[in-house]
Design a protein around this motif. Structure first.
Motif: not given
Length: 297
Positions: A141-164
């Motif tokens: 399952e793929r999502s994309v990081i386009s900037a070193a934004n702590a809020t966005g990266i926390a959200a993307i990892v949370e979603q990845q683990f939720e689906v996982g």
């Protein structure tokens, strides 16, 4: 629990994972690189027939075997089709010794906080049950990081683990893929934030649960070693992310314990108009090079 023999094969990591999972949006480009222009087919059904022919040609090639290609990621339509009279996933494992995975994401949301989260995945439980019946080992399952934004990266990892977690509950192995775009100016900073967030979630996992990770090749060699060595991680695999095959192989070889999961870099140089002998020779060169880079560490 995931199949024990498949788990052992992926965990040993003596090869790489082929990404054969181009979907609706990326298939025209994949076909174009394969030498088939959009003017040569009419409509989506014909397009998917052609991409399945290409994938069938790859997986049935004598160059594509489980001694170097230890896994393959499939698009849902590929899983639902057959190769030489068998469901694709079962053909891969039973005939080639290649562990099958399934791409389950349905594309990306609009960018927010420097990231693109996955769109909702309707009917995921049913899809996972169907995949399990076809001996599919895991998902991607793929999502994309386009900037070193702590809020966005926390959200993307949370979603990845939720689906996982949902994949794990279905008895399968998730490949979490929070891709860092290789061209962004703050790539190294984004990788540092990503590593911290992933480690936090890994340390919160319970029981015997494990995940795999699919990550962009890091700016600093061996930067993901703490993830590779983590007891909750079966394997860390690398995406080619727009690098040429030679570039990706060179970078991968510098990262101990990380193996390839290449898509475009695997099919680079293959053409619909090649003779079988030329096709197989070109594919063998690709397989040999990616395998060598994957086991270099």
């Amino acid at each position: 629990m995931p199949n024990a023999k498949m788990t052992a094969k992926i965990g040993a990591g003596q090869g790489f994972i082929a990404a054969l999972d181009q979907s609706g949006g990326s298939t025209p480009k994949a076909l174009r690189l394969y030498g088939i222009e959009e003017s040569e087919y009419d409509g989506e059904a014909a397009m998917f027939d052609l991409i399945h022919e290409m994938r069938t040609r790859i997986v049935t090639s004598p160059a594509f075997t489980g001694d170097k290609v230890i896994g393959a990621i499939l698009f849902e339509q590929t899983m639902d089709r057959e190769v030489e009279g068998k469901p694709t996933s079962q053909y891969l494992w039973e005939e080639k010794g290649v562990v099958p995975f399934l791409k389950i994401d349905k594309g990306l949301e609009a960018e927010k906080d420097g990231v693109q989260l996955m769109k909702p995945i309707p009917g995921l439980a049913d899809l996972l049950a169907r995949a399990a019946k076809l001996d599919v080992f895991g998902t991607k399952e793929r999502s994309v990081i386009s900037a070193a934004n702590a809020t966005g990266i926390a959200a993307i990892v949370e979603q990845q683990f939720e689906v996982g977690r949902e994949v794990i509950r279905a008895g399968m192995m998730p490949i979490l893929e929070p891709e860092v775009t290789i061209s962004i100016p703050d790539k190294a900073e984004a990788e540092a934030l990503l590593r911290t967030e992933i480690l936090k979630h890994l340390n919160e996992m319970e029981g015997a649960d494990m995940v795999m990770l699919k990550l962009s090749l890091p700016s600093e060699p061996n930067f993901y070693e703490p993830l590779i060595e983590h007891p909750r991680v079966l394997k860390v695999v690398a995406l080619s992310g727009g690098y040429t095959r030679d570039e990706a192989n060179e970078l991968l070889a510098k990262n101990k314990g990380m193996i390839a999961s290449f898509s475009r870099a695997l099919s680079e140089g293959l053409s619909a108009r090649q003779s079988d002998a030329d096709f197989d020779a070109t594919l063998k060169t690709a397989v040999d090079g990616i395998h060598a880079a994957s086991v270099a560490g």
